[in-house]
Design a protein around this motif. Structure first.
Motif, short mmCIF file in Angstrom:
data_model
loop_
_atom_site.label_atom_id
_atom_site.label_comp_id
_atom_site.label_asym_id
_atom_site.label_seq_id
_atom_site.Cartn_x
_atom_site.Cartn_y
_atom_site.Cartn_z
N UNK A 10 25.70 40.82 -77.03
CA UNK A 10 25.19 41.66 -78.11
C UNK A 10 26.37 42.44 -78.69
N UNK A 11 26.60 42.30 -80.01
CA UNK A 11 27.74 42.96 -80.65
C UNK A 11 27.38 44.30 -81.27
N UNK A 12 26.12 44.64 -81.27
CA UNK A 12 25.66 45.93 -81.77
C UNK A 12 25.13 46.75 -80.60
N UNK A 13 24.96 48.08 -80.76
CA UNK A 13 24.48 48.90 -79.64
C UNK A 13 23.14 48.42 -79.12
N UNK A 14 22.94 48.53 -77.81
CA UNK A 14 21.67 48.12 -77.22
C UNK A 14 20.57 49.09 -77.60
N UNK A 18 16.88 48.33 -86.67
CA UNK A 18 16.43 47.45 -87.74
C UNK A 18 16.92 46.02 -87.50
N UNK A 19 18.22 45.88 -87.21
CA UNK A 19 18.78 44.56 -86.92
C UNK A 19 19.71 44.66 -85.72
N UNK A 20 20.00 43.51 -85.13
CA UNK A 20 20.99 43.41 -84.05
C UNK A 20 21.81 42.16 -84.32
N UNK A 21 23.05 42.17 -83.85
CA UNK A 21 23.93 41.01 -84.03
C UNK A 21 24.35 40.49 -82.67
N UNK A 22 24.13 39.20 -82.47
CA UNK A 22 24.52 38.53 -81.23
C UNK A 22 25.68 37.60 -81.56
N UNK A 23 26.78 37.78 -80.84
CA UNK A 23 27.99 37.00 -81.12
C UNK A 23 28.17 35.92 -80.06
N UNK A 24 28.47 34.71 -80.54
CA UNK A 24 28.76 33.56 -79.67
C UNK A 24 30.14 33.04 -80.06
N UNK A 25 31.05 32.91 -79.08
CA UNK A 25 32.41 32.47 -79.39
C UNK A 25 32.92 31.52 -78.32
N UNK A 26 33.61 30.48 -78.76
CA UNK A 26 34.18 29.51 -77.83
C UNK A 26 34.13 28.11 -78.41
N UNK A 93 14.57 44.95 -78.63
CA UNK A 93 15.27 44.60 -77.39
C UNK A 93 14.74 43.30 -76.77
N UNK A 94 13.44 43.05 -76.93
CA UNK A 94 12.86 41.82 -76.40
C UNK A 94 13.46 40.60 -77.10
N UNK A 95 13.53 40.66 -78.44
CA UNK A 95 14.09 39.53 -79.21
C UNK A 95 15.56 39.33 -78.84
N UNK A 96 16.31 40.42 -78.75
CA UNK A 96 17.74 40.33 -78.40
C UNK A 96 17.92 39.57 -77.09
N UNK A 97 17.17 39.98 -76.06
CA UNK A 97 17.32 39.36 -74.75
C UNK A 97 16.82 37.92 -74.73
N UNK A 98 15.77 37.63 -75.48
CA UNK A 98 15.26 36.26 -75.55
C UNK A 98 16.33 35.32 -76.12
#
Length: 471
Positions: A10-14, A18-26, A93-98
């Motif tokens: 998670x790239x934004x505070x837990x 309104x929105x959250x950003x999840x970062x995937x790198x590799x 938080x539920x969506x972020x973790x899912x």
């Protein structure tokens, strides 16, 4: 830590937002996200160019987890220099973790603290001093700390170090070349030009080292000790500055038994105000400990604000002058601001006499100033803020000069200067090239430590352990 894995965080505070950003790198970022993302346009994610946005749903089998916006960044044009996907989802938080757990099941690994920025450094997207500035930028709480972090992140500090290192390296190469022709007794490196370079490097290093004193306090907040006898209004002044009831205010002398600290920004510069126990002779054990701590805080402060009660100045003036002289003699380099408080309770004639007395006290010390105010009514508080700013040397900040704020950089600069001084001594003593080369190599080593051209796993571990997850 395996740096060839594909990582997710998670790239934004837990927490909810309104929105959250999840970062995937590799290396597998796009191929992992693509099967679980169905774009509204029907296009496949792996076929999309870099720096494009795509609206669609994240799905787990047939279940829709959320409607999201996916950003595609292809290597090397990404923050980390790797294939990168950023998923902007709703901030539950539920969506972020899912979504994060789905990525992990599909082959990602949870990112360690600072791992995205570590990869950016290892992939040449930034040097080590710039990477450290990222953490400073995230934690900046006022204009001054923000400006210093931005200046360092843009490469102002590292560019200056790299220029010096390159010039020194050029001369070192010539001296090393002389060693190959030792029998011919030739000089490829002009010693006079080399002396000029060493003198210039010394000048720059000394300026950067001196800037640390300013940079460190600006970064962490300038400590201001509010001192004086009991019941002169120190706590009231703190509350007036902060515009909140931070400290207990009472007519009973000795209310403040310990130091109270709080921070605020004035003119973009952070100040850390310390309300101390009143200075007086006392048999109270707890109050005595508080008074002892008051003097400890004065030694740690950059500015000392000494309060007196304008109503009682006449009867206390001789004792007050003795206390002022104690502070001046013990801390001669500290700016001292003498404040006559409770001026709303005195007549104009008393006010004029008070000003005359304070002028006499202040005139013999250029680092002392005085001010009349009323902490209770707020009169003079804005003028106090202006005077505090005047005490702070922010000229380097306004002129965008490089200011060192990192203790690791400061120590490396001190070691670099020590080696450069040895090189200068060697030149003055007509030392042979092979002996000069030893000290030059050491100076180059310490320069390289700053920018990360010379690193080890322990150093990187210590630096990036202080980062937050997702950065």
């Amino acid at each position: 830590m395996k740096l060839n894995d594909t990582i997710v965080a998670l790239a934004t505070p837990s927490g909810a937002g309104a929105i959250a950003i999840i970062r995937v790198s590799g290396p597998e970022a796009i191929s992992i996200v693509s099967p679980v993302f169905k774009a509204k346009s029907g296009k496949k994610l792996e076929d999309q160019p870099s720096h494009t946005l795509h609206l669609g749903n994240v799905i787990d089998a047939e279940r829709i987890i959320d409607e999201v916006l996916v950003s595609v960044f292809r290597a090397p044009k990404s923050y980390t220099g790797e294939e990168t996907i950023e998923i902007s989802c709703h901030g539950s938080p539920y969506i972020q973790q899912e979504i994060i757990q789905l990525m992990i099941r599909k082959g990602c690994r949870s990112a360690e603290a600072g791992e995205f920025t570590l990869r950016a450094f290892l992939n040449g997207k930034m040097d080590l001093s710039q990477a450290e500035a990222v953490a400073d930028l995230i934690s900046s709480e006022n204009q001054a700390s923000h400006q210093m972090a931005m200046q360092q992140m843009r490469g102002g500090f590292s560019n200056e170090i790299q220029r010096l290192r390159q010039e020194l390296l050029d001369f070192a190469s010539l001296i090393e070349l002389e060693l190959d022709f030792a029998e011919e007794d030739v000089e490829f490196a002009n010693r006079n030009q080399f002396k000029e370079l060493i003198a210039r490097i010394q000048q720059v290093l000394k300026r950067l080292i001196d800037s640390f004193a300013t940079g460190n306090v600006l970064k962490n907040g300038i400590p201001v000790a509010i001192v004086g006898e009991p019941n002169v209004g120190k706590s009231t002044l703190l509350n007036s500055l902060l515009n909140e009831e931070r400290a207990i205010v009472s007519e009973i002398a000795g209310t403040t038994r310990d130091t109270i600290e709080d921070e605020m920004a004035i003119g973009g510069v952070g100040f850390r105000f310390i309300d101390t126990a009143g200075i007086r002779e006392t048999q109270d054990v707890v109050e005595s400990i508080g008074i002892k701590r008051t003097f400890e805080k004065i030694s740690q402060a950059q500015v000392v604000v000494f309060l007196l009660n304008a109503e009682k100045f006449k009867e206390l003036s001789s004792e007050f002058k003795i206390e002022i002289e104690k502070i001046k003699n013990k801390f001669p380099q500290k700016p001292l601001l003498i404040i006559a408080n409770k001026t709303d309770r005195i007549e104009e004639t008393e006010r004029e006499r008070l000003i005359q007395e304070l002028e006499i006290i202040s005139e013999n010390n250029e680092r002392s100033q005085f001010l009349l105010l009323s902490a209770k009514t707020g009169s003079g508080v804005e003028e106090l803020k202006d005077k505090l700013l005047d005490f702070v040397n922010t000229g380097e900040l306004r002129n965008n000069n490089t200011i060192v704020t990192n203790s690791r950089h400061y120590n490396a600069l001190l070691q670099s200067l020590e080696e450069i001084n040895k090189v200068q001594d060697g030149l003055n003593s007509n030392l042979s090239g092979d002996l000069l080369a030893i000290d030059i190599r050491q100076a180059l080593y310490h320069f390289g430590e700053i920018t990360g051209e010379i690193t080890n796993d322990d150093l990187l571990g210590n630096i990036f352990a202080n980062f937050c997850i997702g950065k």
